[in-house]
Design a protein around this motif. Structure first.
Motif, PDB file in Angstrom:
ATOM      1  N   TRP A   1       0.696  -0.865   0.112  1.00 26.84           N
ATOM      2  CA  TRP A   1       0.242  -0.469   0.031  1.00 26.84           C
ATOM      3  C   TRP A   1       0.600   1.021  -0.395  1.00 26.84           C
ATOM      4  O   TRP A   1       0.474   2.013  -0.591  1.00 26.84           O
ATOM      5  CB  TRP A   1      -0.500   0.312   1.317  1.00 26.84           C
ATOM      6  CG  TRP A   1      -0.661  -0.010   2.918  1.00 26.84           C
ATOM      7  CD1 TRP A   1      -0.120  -0.992   3.570  1.00 26.84           C
ATOM      8  CD2 TRP A   1      -0.200   1.198   3.127  1.00 26.84           C
ATOM      9  NE1 TRP A   1      -0.093  -0.073   4.848  1.00 26.84           N
ATOM     10  CE2 TRP A   1       0.384   1.368   4.327  1.00 26.84           C
ATOM     11  CE3 TRP A   1      -0.080   3.085   2.631  1.00 26.84           C
ATOM     12  CZ2 TRP A   1       1.233   2.041   5.263  1.00 26.84           C
ATOM     13  CZ3 TRP A   1       0.028   4.106   3.764  1.00 26.84           C
ATOM     14  CH2 TRP A   1       0.789   3.111   5.042  1.00 26.84           C
TER      15      TRP A   1
ATOM     16  N   ALA B   1       0.287   4.163  -2.998  1.00 28.47           N
ATOM     17  CA  ALA B   1       0.336   5.822  -2.808  1.00 28.47           C
ATOM     18  C   ALA B   1       1.289   6.419  -3.162  1.00 28.47           C
ATOM     19  O   ALA B   1       0.730   7.520  -3.653  1.00 28.47           O
ATOM     20  CB  ALA B   1       0.748   6.091  -1.385  1.00 28.47           C
TER      21      ALA B   1
ATOM     22  N   ASP C   1       0.007   6.210  -6.775  1.00 23.16           N
ATOM     23  CA  ASP C   1      -1.300   7.511  -7.562  1.00 23.16           C
ATOM     24  C   ASP C   1      -1.212   8.602  -8.015  1.00 23.16           C
ATOM     25  O   ASP C   1      -2.071   9.286  -7.756  1.00 23.16           O
ATOM     26  CB  ASP C   1      -2.753   6.796  -5.984  1.00 23.16           C
ATOM     27  CG  ASP C   1      -3.279   7.169  -6.519  1.00 23.16           C
ATOM     28  OD1 ASP C   1      -3.956   7.065  -7.588  1.00 23.16           O
ATOM     29  OD2 ASP C   1      -4.596   7.228  -5.619  1.00 23.16           O
TER      30      ASP C   1
ATOM     31  N   GLU D   1      -0.814   8.433   7.806  1.00 25.96           N
ATOM     32  CA  GLU D   1      -1.220   6.707   7.537  1.00 25.96           C
ATOM     33  C   GLU D   1       0.717   5.842   7.811  1.00 25.96           C
ATOM     34  O   GLU D   1       1.224   6.225   7.638  1.00 25.96           O
ATOM     35  CB  GLU D   1      -1.579   5.763   7.237  1.00 25.96           C
ATOM     36  CG  GLU D   1      -3.321   6.153   6.188  1.00 25.96           C
ATOM     37  CD  GLU D   1      -3.796   5.411   5.400  1.00 25.96           C
ATOM     38  OE1 GLU D   1      -4.832   4.703   6.020  1.00 25.96           O
ATOM     39  OE2 GLU D   1      -3.210   5.685   4.698  1.00 25.96           O
TER      40      GLU D   1
ATOM     41  N   LYS E   1      -3.843  11.443   1.311  1.00 23.92           N
ATOM     42  CA  LYS E   1      -4.788  11.235   1.531  1.00 23.92           C
ATOM     43  C   LYS E   1      -4.712  10.147   2.452  1.00 23.92           C
ATOM     44  O   LYS E   1      -4.153   8.626   2.284  1.00 23.92           O
ATOM     45  CB  LYS E   1      -5.721  11.644   0.872  1.00 23.92           C
ATOM     46  CG  LYS E   1      -5.562  12.627   0.122  1.00 23.92           C
ATOM     47  CD  LYS E   1      -6.915  12.698  -0.903  1.00 23.92           C
ATOM     48  CE  LYS E   1      -6.929  14.369  -1.068  1.00 23.92           C
ATOM     49  NZ  LYS E   1      -8.408  14.512  -2.675  1.00 23.92           N
TER      50      LYS E   1
ATOM     51  N   GLY F   1      -6.465   6.572   3.628  1.00 23.77           N
ATOM     52  CA  GLY F   1      -6.979   5.479   2.872  1.00 23.77           C
ATOM     53  C   GLY F   1      -6.600   4.493   2.104  1.00 23.77           C
ATOM     54  O   GLY F   1      -6.914   3.546   1.731  1.00 23.77           O
ATOM     55  N   TYR F   2      -5.204   4.608   1.765  1.00 23.55           N
ATOM     56  CA  TYR F   2      -4.160   3.802   1.403  1.00 23.55           C
ATOM     57  C   TYR F   2      -4.011   2.689   1.977  1.00 23.55           C
ATOM     58  O   TYR F   2      -4.307   1.044   1.544  1.00 23.55           O
ATOM     59  CB  TYR F   2      -2.850   4.639   0.563  1.00 23.55           C
ATOM     60  CG  TYR F   2      -3.725   5.351  -0.702  1.00 23.55           C
ATOM     61  CD1 TYR F   2      -3.423   5.088  -1.657  1.00 23.55           C
ATOM     62  CD2 TYR F   2      -2.936   6.951  -0.354  1.00 23.55           C
ATOM     63  CE1 TYR F   2      -3.363   5.410  -3.038  1.00 23.55           C
ATOM     64  CE2 TYR F   2      -2.778   8.159  -1.084  1.00 23.55           C
ATOM     65  CZ  TYR F   2      -3.582   7.258  -2.423  1.00 23.55           C
ATOM     66  OH  TYR F   2      -3.647   8.027  -3.067  1.00 23.55           O
ATOM     67  N   LYS F   3      -3.630   3.152   3.013  1.00 23.47           N
ATOM     68  CA  LYS F   3      -3.221   1.264   4.120  1.00 23.47           C
ATOM     69  C   LYS F   3      -4.601   0.311   4.378  1.00 23.47           C
ATOM     70  O   LYS F   3      -4.575  -0.344   3.916  1.00 23.47           O
ATOM     71  CB  LYS F   3      -3.659   1.618   5.522  1.00 23.47           C
ATOM     72  CG  LYS F   3      -2.647   0.260   6.034  1.00 23.47           C
ATOM     73  CD  LYS F   3      -2.343   1.192   7.994  1.00 23.47           C
ATOM     74  CE  LYS F   3      -1.587   0.392   8.291  1.00 23.47           C
ATOM     75  NZ  LYS F   3      -0.831   0.409   9.657  1.00 23.47           N
ATOM     76  N   ALA F   4      -6.092   0.707   3.821  1.00 19.21           N
ATOM     77  CA  ALA F   4      -7.211  -0.190   3.740  1.00 19.21           C
ATOM     78  C   ALA F   4      -7.630  -0.462   2.602  1.00 19.21           C
ATOM     79  O   ALA F   4      -8.071  -1.747   2.612  1.00 19.21           O
ATOM     80  CB  ALA F   4      -8.616   0.878   4.350  1.00 19.21           C
ATOM     81  N   LYS F   5      -7.137   0.381   1.814  1.00 17.71           N
ATOM     82  CA  LYS F   5      -7.316   0.401   0.352  1.00 17.71           C
ATOM     83  C   LYS F   5      -6.523  -0.474  -0.517  1.00 17.71           C
ATOM     84  O   LYS F   5      -7.276  -1.555  -1.195  1.00 17.71           O
ATOM     85  CB  LYS F   5      -7.632   1.900  -0.755  1.00 17.71           C
ATOM     86  CG  LYS F   5      -7.851   0.976  -1.651  1.00 17.71           C
ATOM     87  CD  LYS F   5      -7.752   2.678  -2.720  1.00 17.71           C
ATOM     88  CE  LYS F   5      -8.308   2.065  -4.450  1.00 17.71           C
ATOM     89  NZ  LYS F   5      -8.074   3.761  -5.350  1.00 17.71           N
ATOM     90  N   PHE F   6      -5.357  -1.098  -0.104  1.00 18.38           N
ATOM     91  CA  PHE F   6      -4.487  -1.698  -0.721  1.00 18.38           C
ATOM     92  C   PHE F   6      -3.960  -2.962   0.277  1.00 18.38           C
ATOM     93  O   PHE F   6      -3.116  -3.378  -0.252  1.00 18.38           O
ATOM     94  CB  PHE F   6      -3.661  -0.950  -1.379  1.00 18.38           C
ATOM     95  CG  PHE F   6      -3.623   0.133  -2.629  1.00 18.38           C
ATOM     96  CD1 PHE F   6      -3.912  -0.629  -4.453  1.00 18.38           C
ATOM     97  CD2 PHE F   6      -4.230   1.550  -2.392  1.00 18.38           C
ATOM     98  CE1 PHE F   6      -4.579   0.031  -4.589  1.00 18.38           C
ATOM     99  CE2 PHE F   6      -4.417   1.969  -3.339  1.00 18.38           C
ATOM    100  CZ  PHE F   6      -4.749   1.590  -4.508  1.00 18.38           C
ATOM    101  N   SER F   7      -4.979  -3.157   1.198  1.00 20.89           N
ATOM    102  CA  SER F   7      -3.505  -3.916   2.302  1.00 20.89           C
ATOM    103  C   SER F   7      -4.398  -4.949   2.074  1.00 20.89           C
ATOM    104  O   SER F   7      -5.934  -5.277   2.081  1.00 20.89           O
ATOM    105  CB  SER F   7      -3.938  -3.643   3.259  1.00 20.89           C
ATOM    106  OG  SER F   7      -3.204  -2.464   4.197  1.00 20.89           O
TER     107      SER F   7
END
Length: 198
Positions: free
Chosen positions: A33, A37, A40, A152, A190, A192-198
């Motif tokens: 993730w 980030a 992106d 994060e 921003k 949210g990357y941890k949740a989106k790509f983990s």
């Protein structure tokens, strides 16, 4: 027996350095993730060289840019070209993206700036911004174009260790861009990357 590298919640003890694993120094694969980030928010044109590729975790994410990816490492971790010393490389690339060994960050900056034709991105502790020596050398002479701060926390685990808990250290992507003006922009990813790509 408890792993002495970790606190009870799974985070690194602040006073302890990152330890080497048995197959070579300082191998802490980057959570995918954290690379998502970067790609992106930063666009790369041309070949990307992952110059400390380890087991290929970051390289596999970089391949999703659609650009050709070359992977190498000084040590054999089962991926990429082996025995390539990034501090004395034999080639250059349009872009270089990597998470450098903890004790070689300044050497990677010098080599990366010299051997990248367009962009050079290093994942480093945010505290890399500190220090009189770096202020007088890196940041006075070859400052990055952008510093992308993670909102994060990234937790790095030695290869084979089960991820749990969260880290105590702030990290950022430092991006040198040869087409950008000579000032440094401070930017934030921003959440949210941890949740989106983990």
């Amino acid at each position: 027996m408890a792993d002495p590298t970790y606190n009870l919640n799974g985070g690194f003890k602040p006073t302890m350095k990152r330890f080497a694993d048995l197959s070579g120094p300082d191998f802490f694969p980057t959570p995918p993730w954290a690379t998502f980030a970067l790609i992106d928010n930063e666009k790369f044109t041309g070949e990307i060289w992952e110059s400390a590729c380890g087991d290929g975790t970051m390289s596999r994410v970089l391949e999703q840019t659609g650009q050709p990816v070359r992977s190498s490492d000084l040590y054999d971790r089962g991926y990429g070209e082996i025995g390539v010393d990034f501090l004395e490389p034999k080639w250059s690339a349009d872009n270089i993206v990597t998470n450098p060994p903890y004790n070689c960050a300044e050497g990677f900056v010098a080599s990366g700036v010299k051997h990248s034709n367009r962009k050079f991105a290093l994942l480093l502790r945010l505290a890399f911004l500190e220090g009189a020596n770096r202020a007088n050398t890196i940041f006075a002479k070859i400052p990055p174009a952008r510093v992308w701060v993670f909102s994060e926390r990234i937790t790095f685990y030695p290869s084979g260790v089960e991820p749990k808990g969260s880290g105590t250290t702030a990290y950022a992507w430092f991006v040198w861009d040869k087409e950008a003006p000579g000032r440094t922009e401070l930017k934030w990813f921003k959440p949210g990357y941890k949740a989106k790509f983990s």
